[in-house]
Design an enzyme around this catalytic site. Sequence first.
Site, mmCIF file in Angstrom:
data_model
loop_
_atom_site.group_PDB
_atom_site.id
_atom_site.type_symbol
_atom_site.label_atom_id
_atom_site.label_comp_id
_atom_site.label_asym_id
_atom_site.label_seq_id
_atom_site.Cartn_x
_atom_site.Cartn_y
_atom_site.Cartn_z
ATOM 1 N N TYR A 61 27.725 154.253 69.039
ATOM 2 C CA TYR A 61 27.115 155.049 70.102
ATOM 3 C C TYR A 61 28.165 155.681 71.017
ATOM 4 O O TYR A 61 28.097 156.893 71.295
ATOM 5 C CB TYR A 61 26.139 154.186 70.895
ATOM 6 N N GLU A 99 30.264 164.256 70.751
ATOM 7 C CA GLU A 99 29.444 165.284 71.389
ATOM 8 C C GLU A 99 30.189 165.926 72.557
ATOM 9 O O GLU A 99 30.115 167.146 72.758
ATOM 10 C CB GLU A 99 28.128 164.674 71.865
#
Length: 374
Positions: free
Chosen positions: A298, A305
């Site tokens: 994660y 991103e």
Amino acid sequence: MAGPSLRPHVHWAQRHRELYLRVELSDVQVGCAELARTFMLTVNSCLLARGHGAKGDNIYEFQIEFLEPVEPKPVCRVTQRQLNITVQKKESNWWERLTKQEKRPLFLAPDFDRWLDESDAEMELKEKEEEKINKMKIESRVPKDPFKHLKKGYLIMYNLVQFLGFSWIFVNMTVRLFILGKGNFLCLTDSFYDTFHTIADMMYFCHTLALMEIVNSLIGLVRSPLIPAVLQILGRNFILFVVLGSLEEMQSKPVVFFIFYFWSIIEVFRYAYYMLSCIGMEWKPLTWLRYTAWIPLYPLGGLAEAVCIVQSIPIFSETGKFSLGLPNPLNVTIQFSFLLQIYLVALFLGVFVNFRHLYKQRKQHLGPKKRKMK
């Protein structure tokens, strides 16, 4: 059997409907079914078993003539240290003693761990009956859902489709990486550059379908909290459709490979876990992966991103794409690149919110279980 019989120590307690016998024999070498048969061979209710008792490893035997009739099929449970026998009374009442003979046998003693007086036993029985009645009342108040099976079927199909979609993405990217990576470094980078054009259609499908998770949470179809679902799904769709989908310059960058790869690994475990949960199954290794794999993946996905956003800011500034020009006399233009900088801050806040939510879930499913007090 040669020689006098050896008798084990037997402790007893009772309730209105049951008798409890605890035989002090460890390492009993007879199965529960055979013990149950031998315990009710005669009216006197005898038991013959081999185990380790007060006088070492021997064959032990005892007989009890109960005060009143009992059911012929007792329940025997063998543990490493003792033998527990539960006998049902034929009539629900309180016995003044266990045996017909008034003098208590020497091998028999009260089980003070389970001992209750008659008044206490009546209170316990009353509490159990009230609890049963309350449970029935609560169940009767809860309306039966006529669409229960339809909802369950929908969730199974949804999670199955998503699992297959992200599995295809993960396997496809892994195969391409290993096949192309066997050449030289240029071949390896080619697999990075071509990721979007190869995977984008399936990724579009899966993330468009993922919008249903927000709807499912809104209508109460699933118990997942709404805010973490909104942050993750809308955030990923923003990266996929707005940043990558609208800029051809971004589609060939290596960071796309890492974004898609981290997303697919996380979702393969997640949707597989939810799919099995819908049919009432749990596979412990999968549960561990579901609530553990996100710990490294994660943050890495969030970092990828963020790199994607940083790389896209100069392109949006240069092209002016999605920038908003206000009418004169203000003559001010709101640059989309400026909004991306704000989004970059919000991205890390969203990662923190989802990280905390996932940590609570992991603690709930994999944390130490609290022992129930007897």
